[in-house]
Design a protein around this motif. Sequence first.
Motif, PDB file in Angstrom:
ATOM      1  N   TYR A  81       8.591   0.358   6.202  1.00 47.58           N
ATOM      2  CA  TYR A  81       8.419   1.192   5.007  1.00 47.58           C
ATOM      3  C   TYR A  81       9.751   1.736   4.464  1.00 47.58           C
ATOM      4  CZ  TYR A  81       3.312   1.393   4.967  1.00 47.58           C
ATOM      5  OH  TYR A  81       1.981   1.080   4.841  1.00 47.58           O
ATOM      6  N   ASN A  86       1.407   2.850  -9.998  1.00 46.08           N
ATOM      7  CA  ASN A  86       2.480   1.871  -9.847  1.00 46.08           C
ATOM      8  C   ASN A  86       2.616   0.979 -11.068  1.00 46.08           C
ATOM      9  OD1 ASN A  86       2.844   2.918  -7.306  1.00 46.08           O
ATOM     10  ND2 ASN A  86       1.719   1.276  -6.263  1.00 46.08           N
ATOM     11  N   ILE A  89       5.974   7.788   3.527  1.00 47.89           N
ATOM     12  CA  ILE A  89       6.890   7.545   2.403  1.00 47.89           C
ATOM     13  C   ILE A  89       7.596   8.834   2.004  1.00 47.89           C
ATOM     14  CG2 ILE A  89       7.022   6.901  -0.031  1.00 47.89           C
ATOM     15  CD1 ILE A  89       6.665   4.532   1.777  1.00 47.89           C
ATOM     16  N   THR A 135      -1.935   0.825   2.301  1.00 49.31           N
ATOM     17  CA  THR A 135      -1.240  -0.367   2.789  1.00 49.31           C
ATOM     18  C   THR A 135      -0.937  -0.316   4.281  1.00 49.31           C
ATOM     19  OG1 THR A 135       0.958   0.562   2.309  1.00 49.31           O
ATOM     20  CG2 THR A 135      -0.156  -0.635   0.529  1.00 49.31           C
ATOM     21  N   GLN A 150       1.568   3.997  -2.015  1.00 49.01           N
ATOM     22  CA  GLN A 150       1.038   3.077  -1.021  1.00 49.01           C
ATOM     23  C   GLN A 150      -0.474   3.228  -0.840  1.00 49.01           C
ATOM     24  OE1 GLN A 150       2.923   0.771   0.628  1.00 49.01           O
ATOM     25  NE2 GLN A 150       4.763   1.391  -0.482  1.00 49.01           N
ATOM     26  N   TRP A 152      -0.311  -6.941   0.789  1.00 47.46           N
ATOM     27  CA  TRP A 152       0.390  -5.664   0.608  1.00 47.46           C
ATOM     28  C   TRP A 152       0.883  -5.532  -0.827  1.00 47.46           C
ATOM     29  CZ3 TRP A 152       4.243  -4.008   5.014  1.00 47.46           C
ATOM     30  CH2 TRP A 152       4.648  -2.686   4.829  1.00 47.46           C
ATOM     31  N   ILE A 169      -0.297  -2.780  -3.792  1.00 49.31           N
ATOM     32  CA  ILE A 169       0.641  -1.912  -4.521  1.00 49.31           C
ATOM     33  C   ILE A 169       0.514  -2.146  -6.022  1.00 49.31           C
ATOM     34  CG2 ILE A 169       3.100  -1.547  -4.990  1.00 49.31           C
ATOM     35  CD1 ILE A 169       3.612  -1.870  -2.010  1.00 49.31           C
ATOM     36  N   TYR A 180      12.447   0.614   2.869  1.00 46.59           N
ATOM     37  CA  TYR A 180      12.828   0.296   1.489  1.00 46.59           C
ATOM     38  C   TYR A 180      11.751   0.696   0.484  1.00 46.59           C
ATOM     39  CZ  TYR A 180      16.778  -2.248   3.429  1.00 46.59           C
ATOM     40  OH  TYR A 180      17.926  -2.577   4.099  1.00 46.59           O
ATOM     41  N   HIS A 181      10.541   0.878   0.961  1.00 47.62           N
ATOM     42  CA  HIS A 181       9.466   1.321   0.067  1.00 47.62           C
ATOM     43  C   HIS A 181       9.674   2.774  -0.379  1.00 47.62           C
ATOM     44  CE1 HIS A 181       6.425  -2.004   1.046  1.00 47.62           C
ATOM     45  NE2 HIS A 181       7.508  -2.280   1.751  1.00 47.62           N
TER      46      HIS A 181
END
Length: 511
Positions: free
Chosen positions: A64, A191, A93, A24, A84, A181, A185, A66-67
Amino acid sequence: MMQRQLDFISYIQRMLVEGDFSATYKFALLHAIADVCIEQPLKSDEDKLIIELPTLADKMIDLYWYHATPFSSEQTGENALLKQNTGNQSKVIRVLFECQQNNIRNFRQLKQSAFYLPTFNAAMTTLKNGPLWRLQILAKQEECFLYPHTKSTKSIVLNAGIASCFRRFYDLVVYLAKNAWIQKIQSIKHNQVLIGPQSQLQDFLFGVDRSVLIKAKPVLVELQSNRCFYCQKPMKGEIEVDHFIPFARYSHDLGHNFVAAHSVCNNSKRDFLAAQLHRERWQEQNLVIHERSLSEALSPYFYCDADKSQAVSDWAYQVACVNGAKLWLSKDRFEEARSVSKLSLLNQMASLEVRAQDNSHHQKVDISIADFSTQLPYFPNLKMACGHFKTGDDSDVEYIGVQDNVGRFSPSNHFLARASGNSMNGGKNAIYDGDLLLFEWIAADKAGSLQGATVAIECDGYGDESQYLLRNVEKIAEGRYLLIAYNSEYSALESDESMRTFARLVRRIDK
């Protein structure tokens, strides 16, 4: 300026289709560049804009943040994070997750902590090694429309007018980047376990019913003689049904838009439009030769309308030409979308219509000699032998008017010649000695698609001069064809390497 804005939108559209998004990061970079462009004032719309790499690195950290927050309450540690990319979790991350585990709650706290430097270094390394110099690789080639690939370690410089375009279309660019994006994900298997059924929400609302799509597979496999539509090799193992005009471009199922392909070819083509040679084969296979059989077999499951499929195809390829898009040829091979003039497009469509009428025995087109008409080349010395090969040439040419009422024919695609002999004077569509015949030029390598057609064949095996024969084609085995006469008194000939198919008979001209 208006043209640059149009080019900008076209480029962003191409980027999201033709770019390789294994992770991403590129979406984040696109978002970050757009942010910087509205945060820094411009003196004029033509200004170039220098963007320091540390500014982009901080933007990516912020995007990124909050990811890196655990998504699932049923998992612990990094297993609860959304990935990601399709491989291991991204380094950015992981570093941000570590910061949050040390009670750092926002980006401002991070910048004031000892964790900022390793986080910044991770973002900079990722930026320079990945998206910064790969964002503008479209269809495996660099197209530096936004900024030059200087590989600078300090900054990028947006080309003249690009920052202004980002400012003008900020909302659109950010929307497209975020939406792509999210889709990326959601597409990662790891995920989907965490997200649950909502990860399939887009497919549920706007996707393809795979259970129904299977209905098309045996039909396509049979009419393609179990050969992959794209590479033309026998299909073994996993066979997939592909939307020839990609579903991402036109999200509706049309019965004539399906082809059967190897999984490898289908996955390589992805959301690209196929190259022109594939398009021509698709038109001939699905819209002409098998138009009726596809409608009959697939209409219980899909909307079947060959004209609508053709219209959607025309739209998609016209947009590709305007945008300067790349067309998929084969794995890692692409070609430029060629501009097609309105006249040549009409001629192409006309050719398809004439073939369709010949194949389905529909009502004949009114073709006759007239004073006010399309002027087509006529070769008086090019004798189309209805019997045995006869010597001829194109050393002399005249022009004869053909009235077709709808402009189906053109001197670049069609020509006239006379029949010579009696081998084709039998059956419903008899051709007699001296008849004036209308032909359509075809490529010699398309004999495999001429089953049942009447074709002109050139042979140079009879001395120095070329000789010509008119016969009907019947396929008897792979790579083998019989040349059949309408008159039963003439024996069939088996084609050989000395023979070349160069024209298809449209029909006899009324005198």
